[in-house]
Write an enzyme that holds these catalytic residues in place. Structure first.
Site, PDB file in Angstrom:
ATOM      1  CG  ASN A 169      -2.089  -0.951   1.078  1.00  0.00           C
ATOM      2  OD1 ASN A 169      -2.562  -1.213  -0.036  1.00  0.00           O
ATOM      3  ND2 ASN A 169      -2.557  -1.495   2.187  1.00  0.00           N
ATOM      4  CD  GLU A 202       5.920  -1.304  -5.312  1.00  0.00           C
ATOM      5  OE1 GLU A 202       5.170  -0.833  -4.439  1.00  0.00           O
ATOM      6  OE2 GLU A 202       7.140  -1.079  -5.373  1.00  0.00           O
TER       7      GLU A 202
END
Length: 401
Positions: free
Chosen positions: A259, A382
């Site tokens: 995150n 990611e």
């Protein structure tokens, strides 16, 4: 009845005087200037050679450590700059304006590897590894595998307990950033597959471990000087003292780090877009056709204005997510939105930059084509763009359904 707004004014004007997202304090401004100067002076002259060689210059890695760029958020106690998460975001953006490959190297070191240690490791582990990572040792984050990309928790790498606090890891990792030069590897492995993702555990493995080998280096479209390799683990012996956090909590570490990492990639994409824009727009006002600079034609002016607007919008989204994270606010949806939009803007602006520069935009003598190639990865690593959309959609559904 007294109007609500009149009552609010008693709290004071300070309620309505929060600084702009792009307002930087003295330390942030100094960092931005330092990194920009470093990138222009030291990295820019080496960019094309590194891209052609598909290898990060060892001197660049060394200088990044010298400049304090490998421990931006790490406390001074452990040799870091102690400039916080937003400091990392500033540095990542500035580096990407010159070379997104160097930018992602610094990004992974700060937002994933260092972050794992100072957020989850015990004091002994922090004292051992954080000074190394801030001064001379590159790190890698080993999560993805051939069969577990977006479905990361389907990983097959196994860490088998052998008793006496010893584990033996077997498996392989794919597409691992920094792995070609790394001295430390954070390896996600499952200690108990019967528990599913709740068996996943994070281990520290040294490059010197005889059970760890760095395998094939990928021949990539973009960010070519950033090493992306397979990492092979065969009878790799580690100890329970090499566990980061708790056994079975690796999934939580991975989720939370990614995150934060998404904000870093968003920053990289903003920097990339700005770098491509700066090169192409400068050229557009120098290049003359039909007796005038091509940038003064209304069709070009509108495209330039739209690109500048989109870059600034992406920057605001990234900065907002970064500020919220730094203030310990919920930023997960903001991070997903920022990463998604910034990668879209980077792809669009880099493509436009090639078109605006015409023939010279298509050749390697100018940086536009490299920005164009480098931009594509923003929609992949990611968390792909579809994964970001899924995250955003789930959070919106939770708010409204």
């Amino acid at each position: 009845m007294q109007p609500l707004v009149r009552g609010l004014t008693r709290v004071g004007k300070r309620c309505f005087s929060c600084p702009a997202l792009t307002s930087l304090n003295e330390d942030e401004l100094a960092l931005k200037e330092m990194v920009a100067n470093f990138a222009r002076a030291e990295i820019a002259p080496r960019v094309m050679a590194m891209d052609e060689a598909q290898k990060m210059d060892d001197e660049i890695i060394r200088k990044c450590f010298e400049q304090g760029l490998m421990g931006i958020e790490t406390s001074a106690e452990y040799g870091g700059a102690d400039l916080g998460f937003f400091g990392s975001i500033i540095a990542i953006e500035e580096l990407a304006k010159v070379d997104p490959s160097v930018s992602v190297m610094v990004d992974v070191q700060n937002t994933l590897v260092n972050n794992a240690f100072f957020r989850y490791a015990n004091k002994d582990m922090q004292a051992k590894y954080l000074p190394m990572l801030a001064t001379d040792t590159l790190g890698s984050f080993c999560l993805s595998e051939a069969g577990s990309g977006s479905d990361a928790f389907a990983l097959k790498t196994r860490a088998e307990s052998m008793g006496g606090g010893k584990y033996v890891i077997n498996g392989s990792k794919m597409w691992i950033t920094n792995s070609g030069e790394a001295g430390l590897f954070l390896v996600m492995a499952n200690v108990d597959p019967s528990k599913g993702y709740k068996g996943i555990t994070c281990f520290v493995v040294s490059k010197d471990n005889p059970g760890l080998k760095v395998g094939k280096k990928e021949n990539k479209l973009g960010i070519r000087s950033s090493s992306t390799c397979e990492v092979l683990l065969q009878d790799c012996e580690v100890h329970e003292t090499d566990v980061v956090g708790e056994v079975g909590k690796g999934y939580k570490i991975a989720i939370e780090l990614l995150n934060e990492g998404r904000v870093g990639i968003g920053s990289q994409m903003v920097g990339l877009a700005q770098g491509a824009f700066d090169v192409a727009v400068k050229y557009a006002y120098e290049r003359k056709q039909f007796g005038v600079a091509i940038g003064t034609n209304q069709g070009m002016q509108h495209q330039i204005a739209q690109a500048a607007t989109n870059i600034q919008a992406a920057r605001l989204m990234v900065y907002n997510a970064a500020r919220k994270k730094a203030n310990n606010e919920d930023f997960i949806q903001d991070a997903a939105m920022a990463k998604l939009f910034a990668s879209q803007v980077a792809g669009d602006v880099a493509s436009k930059a090639v078109e605006w520069m015409g023939g010279v935009g298509f050749v390697k003598d100018y940086p536009a084509e490299k920005f164009y190639r480098d931009a594509k990865i923003g929609a992949i690593y990611e968390g792909t763009s579809n994964i970001q959309l899924t995250t955003i959609a789930k959070m919106i559904q939770a708010q409204y359904a």
